[in-house]
Design a protein around this motif. Sequence first.
Motif, PDB file in Angstrom:
ATOM      1  N   ASN A  96       0.797  -1.221   0.000  1.00  0.00           N
ATOM      2  CA  ASN A  96       0.000   0.000   0.000  1.00  0.00           C
ATOM      3  C   ASN A  96       0.836   1.281   0.000  1.00  0.00           C
ATOM      4  OD1 ASN A  96      -2.372  -1.421  -0.103  1.00  0.00           O
ATOM      5  ND2 ASN A  96      -3.347  -0.265   1.539  1.00  0.00           N
TER       6      ASN A  96
ATOM      7  N   THR B  51      -6.479  -2.448  -2.371  1.00  0.00           N
ATOM      8  CA  THR B  51      -6.316  -2.312  -0.923  1.00  0.00           C
ATOM      9  C   THR B  51      -6.034  -0.871  -0.525  1.00  0.00           C
ATOM     10  OG1 THR B  51      -4.022  -3.073  -1.188  1.00  0.00           O
ATOM     11  CG2 THR B  51      -5.655  -4.701  -0.485  1.00  0.00           C
TER      12      THR B  51
ATOM     13  N   GLU C  83      -8.027   1.040   2.304  1.00  0.00           N
ATOM     14  CA  GLU C  83      -7.395   1.766   3.405  1.00  0.00           C
ATOM     15  C   GLU C  83      -8.011   3.146   3.565  1.00  0.00           C
ATOM     16  OE1 GLU C  83      -3.005   3.418   4.826  1.00  0.00           O
ATOM     17  OE2 GLU C  83      -3.145   1.613   3.588  1.00  0.00           O
TER      18      GLU C  83
ATOM     19  N   HIS D  19      -3.548   7.614   7.577  1.00  0.00           N
ATOM     20  CA  HIS D  19      -3.267   6.331   6.944  1.00  0.00           C
ATOM     21  C   HIS D  19      -3.003   5.302   8.033  1.00  0.00           C
ATOM     22  CE1 HIS D  19       1.059   6.720   7.850  1.00  0.00           C
ATOM     23  NE2 HIS D  19       0.859   8.009   7.624  1.00  0.00           N
ATOM     24  N   LEU D  20      -2.944   4.056   7.632  1.00  0.00           N
ATOM     25  CA  LEU D  20      -2.591   2.976   8.543  1.00  0.00           C
ATOM     26  C   LEU D  20      -1.071   2.899   8.679  1.00  0.00           C
ATOM     27  CD1 LEU D  20      -5.052   0.149   7.387  1.00  0.00           C
ATOM     28  CD2 LEU D  20      -5.385   1.905   9.142  1.00  0.00           C
TER      29      LEU D  20
ATOM     30  N   CYS E 214      -1.272  -3.229  13.019  1.00  0.00           N
ATOM     31  CA  CYS E 214      -2.190  -2.309  12.357  1.00  0.00           C
ATOM     32  C   CYS E 214      -2.447  -1.134  13.283  1.00  0.00           C
ATOM     33  CB  CYS E 214      -3.498  -3.014  11.990  1.00  0.00           C
ATOM     34  SG  CYS E 214      -4.656  -1.987  11.074  1.00  0.00           S
TER      35      CYS E 214
ATOM     36  N   ALA F 288      -4.927  -3.415   5.475  1.00  0.00           N
ATOM     37  CA  ALA F 288      -6.067  -2.585   5.093  1.00  0.00           C
ATOM     38  C   ALA F 288      -7.259  -3.447   4.711  1.00  0.00           C
ATOM     39  CB  ALA F 288      -5.674  -1.670   3.933  1.00  0.00           C
TER      40      ALA F 288
END
Length: 454
Positions: A85, A94, A98, A117-118, A270, A314
């Motif tokens: 990502n 993905t 996300e 964002h992750l 995560c 995600a």
Amino acid sequence: MDLRYWMGRATDAIQEWADAFGPYPAHASVLVDDDRFAEAFEEFTGRLSDNYPFFHPRYAGQMLKPPHPAAVVGYLTAMLINPNNHALDGGPATARMEREAVAQLAAMFGYDTHLGHLTTSGTIANLEALFVARELHPGQGIAYSSDAHYTHGRMCHVLGMKGHPVRTDDRGRMDLDALDDLLRTGEVGTVVLTTGTTGLGAVDPVHEALTLKERYGVRIHVDGAYGGFFTLLAGADGPEGLLPEPWRAIARCDSIVVDPHKHGLQPYGCGAVLFRDPGVGRFYLHDSPYTYFTSTELHLGEISLECSRAGASAAALWLTFRLLPPTPQGLGQVLAAGRRAALNWAELITASDVLRLYQHPELDIVTYFPAVRPATLSAIDAASARVLADGMTGPDPVFLSTLKADREAFTARHAGITADGQGARVLRSVLMKPESEHHVKQLHARVEELARTR
């Protein structure tokens, strides 16, 4: 939900998708026959048995629990493609997932606009928030409570910033009078407030700190890595409802971190970082000669310090949110169960003749200690250590953890304790699995039994 069935469906679905591109025989260099794999797999699964049963209500120790089956299936399915990502060409599907999941997190905290964002962890998410804080307030330091996660002190060191621990009150919350004194010096540009400390689950008074934000022009960053999802219980009916003011105030703070791999039912790792002002994306600006070429749309790697990130994370979060969205009626019901479990156990401990509450739980973490005689710190420390060790052995195990409380913190809560040492360990139980709600009486009975054994 039959996990084994859906894991099989996952592999079938990805194989069907892959077959559309034509045959692709594996290269001889990576081929392994079933007999060799069986031998390695037997050793592998045998080693994995050397674990604590994080999935079971008997486990009431650290902040550990298995991910939701939907997260497992989502992660496995996307992992078979293995998208990255960082750039849209590395994981177009993905990356969209996300963005949608992050937008749900932003809405949960009341952000009207956001950039986020992750991440691979709450540590990296907090690093990014402090990085932006440094760019906006160069030469100024970071204030955080003395009970905040140690990551803030470590990341200040990494970023070359001065960290300023601020004392806490007798509930483990940042002392705002002490913070006011510190802010008057002009040395601090950003204040970190914690909504759910990892030791006690204490919630800093975010709403009250906003006055200091306006007075001194500092940024406020909220570390909700552990407790952020509890905003879903703000103002809720019933005993599990939380006072809404600290949680509603998050919408007026500059940034927040939350870890879906804790209360978001996700696998490690995560985390997520959200900024209220999308304009801070300018501090991430960079280019690459071989990425970001498939779209003029902003790539996730252009708003992140990390490069490669698993698109599978995600995917897992997106699929979980489709079934249990981050709303009071969705994921909020999972958190409510853990909160009720903590409150119910606190009542049992209060009525016990062999256990005492260290502090009333604010979220889903219960802290307590054996009611020993004489009531000294050294005796409490020894008794807590014995209960912890004895609980993990025998035919009826219970898995707990301990928290080190220093002399000042302990005596502030229990004035009758003789402070014959620098502090004492107390027992600590994290009831973040909803199944704990129906196992509290068994947990309590076993811990009482252990505490009675001399």
